[in-house]
Design an enzyme around this catalytic site. Sequence first.
Site, PDB file in Angstrom:
ATOM      1  N   HIS A  34       5.871   0.283  -3.743  1.00  0.00           N
ATOM      2  CA  HIS A  34       6.283   1.455  -3.850  1.00  0.00           C
ATOM      3  C   HIS A  34       7.097   1.790  -2.600  1.00  0.00           C
ATOM      4  O   HIS A  34       8.285   2.207  -3.052  1.00  0.00           O
ATOM      5  CB  HIS A  34       4.701   1.610  -3.506  1.00  0.00           C
ATOM      6  N   GLY A 144       9.478   1.435 -10.647  1.00  0.00           N
ATOM      7  CA  GLY A 144       9.697   0.335 -10.891  1.00  0.00           C
ATOM      8  C   GLY A 144       9.267  -0.348 -12.581  1.00  0.00           C
ATOM      9  O   GLY A 144       8.847   0.121 -13.694  1.00  0.00           O
ATOM     10  N   ASP A 147       5.837  -1.666 -14.582  1.00  0.00           N
ATOM     11  CA  ASP A 147       5.301  -0.834 -15.679  1.00  0.00           C
ATOM     12  C   ASP A 147       6.311  -0.296 -16.520  1.00  0.00           C
ATOM     13  O   ASP A 147       6.848   0.205 -16.652  1.00  0.00           O
ATOM     14  CB  ASP A 147       4.849  -0.009 -15.273  1.00  0.00           C
ATOM     15  N   VAL A 173       8.388  -6.277  -7.202  1.00  0.00           N
ATOM     16  CA  VAL A 173       8.592  -6.820  -5.872  1.00  0.00           C
ATOM     17  C   VAL A 173       7.380  -7.958  -5.825  1.00  0.00           C
ATOM     18  O   VAL A 173       6.283  -7.256  -7.000  1.00  0.00           O
ATOM     19  CB  VAL A 173       7.824  -5.579  -5.135  1.00  0.00           C
ATOM     20  N   SER A 183      -1.854  -2.201  -6.976  1.00  0.00           N
ATOM     21  CA  SER A 183      -2.515  -1.931  -6.180  1.00  0.00           C
ATOM     22  C   SER A 183      -3.833  -1.633  -6.917  1.00  0.00           C
ATOM     23  O   SER A 183      -4.579  -2.465  -6.040  1.00  0.00           O
ATOM     24  CB  SER A 183      -2.675  -0.203  -6.330  1.00  0.00           C
TER      25      SER A 183
HETATM   26  P1  AMP Z   1       1.732   3.059  -9.002  1.00  0.00           P
HETATM   27  O1  AMP Z   1       0.930   4.400  -8.231  1.00  0.00           O
HETATM   28  O2  AMP Z   1       0.778   1.883  -9.509  1.00  0.00           O
HETATM   29  O3  AMP Z   1       1.186   4.412 -10.436  1.00  0.00           O
HETATM   30  O4  AMP Z   1       2.608   2.982  -9.238  1.00  0.00           O
HETATM   31  C1  AMP Z   1       3.940   3.916  -8.990  1.00  0.00           C
HETATM   32  C2  AMP Z   1       4.762   2.795  -8.879  1.00  0.00           C
HETATM   33  O5  AMP Z   1       4.957   1.828  -8.426  1.00  0.00           O
HETATM   34  C3  AMP Z   1       5.129   3.415 -10.382  1.00  0.00           C
HETATM   35  O6  AMP Z   1       7.168   3.380 -10.526  1.00  0.00           O
HETATM   36  C4  AMP Z   1       5.661   1.675 -10.183  1.00  0.00           C
HETATM   37  O7  AMP Z   1       6.420   0.806 -11.836  1.00  0.00           O
HETATM   38  C5  AMP Z   1       5.871   0.969  -9.380  1.00  0.00           C
HETATM   39  N1  AMP Z   1       5.010  -0.146  -8.299  1.00  0.00           N
HETATM   40  C6  AMP Z   1       4.275  -0.663  -8.652  1.00  0.00           C
HETATM   41  N2  AMP Z   1       4.108  -2.226  -8.390  1.00  0.00           N
HETATM   42  C7  AMP Z   1       4.866  -2.556  -8.242  1.00  0.00           C
HETATM   43  C8  AMP Z   1       6.017  -3.226  -7.919  1.00  0.00           C
HETATM   44  N3  AMP Z   1       5.214  -4.686  -7.474  1.00  0.00           N
HETATM   45  N4  AMP Z   1       7.523  -3.948  -8.246  1.00  0.00           N
HETATM   46  C9  AMP Z   1       7.707  -2.466  -8.389  1.00  0.00           C
HETATM   47  N5  AMP Z   1       7.806  -1.723  -8.256  1.00  0.00           N
HETATM   48  C10 AMP Z   1       6.167  -1.417  -8.635  1.00  0.00           C
END
Ligand code: AMP
Length: 273
Positions: A34, A144, A147, A173, A183
Amino acid sequence: MKIISNPLALKEHLKDIDKTVGFVPTMGALHEGHIALIKRAKEENEVVVVSIFVNPTQFLAGEDLEKYPKKDEADKKICKLAGVDVLFFPNASDIYTQDEVKICAPNVRGYVLEGATRPGHFSGVLRVVMKLLNIVSPTRAYFGKKDAQQLNLIGLMVKQFFMSVEIVPVDIVRDSDGLALSSRNIYLSNEERKEALKIPKSLYIASQLIGKNIVHTQKIKKAMLEVLAPLSIEYVEVLNRDFEVIKEVEVGNTVILVEVIVGKTRLLDNIWL
Ligand code: AMP
């Protein structure tokens, strides 16, 4: 950093802002993945807005909505340290009402891969992302590549609904052991985490084969499945960047995607070639 939970208050706050706005939507339990999105948004925009909202409509019945990790205070500190200007922190009742107008994921592209194992998930994702983008009206929004299907569908929605926002994809990442940060990784036991490392290993094997000019997708999938074999595999796919099935890898236009369940935890990973 300003913290706002009411959508109309946020709209009002951003209304006369004559600056570029970068927006990073998240579900909280923030990690370095994030933070990479936030850093990129800061580099490219004058104002950065982050949202933290565990969106109920993208969880299917029986999924982990109730126990999705919550780290509100730590998340606020991370956002502040990362230089976020506005943190949007709504409740479900701030976002949703009864009997709503809804947007649906496309019948094909929304119901393959993760959409096949989680039917309806992407309708919930698009529904909340549409709302969030309309509330913030950002210049750019950051998602990211982890996804990948979500990113693809959001790109389609923005294009097909003629929305005025630039969608910026951000690289995955990883932890030092290669596992993509998520998460949900905190659900993994030590043993499960070791098992989960088969996921980046399978992608590494794929990239090695391609490096040796073995580009036939069936061969690549077979080699990956051998590495992943003991895990509960939801899918391994080699697609072009429009998410269409291809027979041979086209470097510059290919994404290799994996979804497995380790223990009870759904893990996604991919590489873009
Ligand atoms: P989330 O909180 O899991 O819904 O993720 C929020 C955003 O962070 C989304 O656009 C995800 O694709 C991105 N994201 C989550 N994990 C990663 C990661 N390891 N590397 C890059 N982006 C990420």
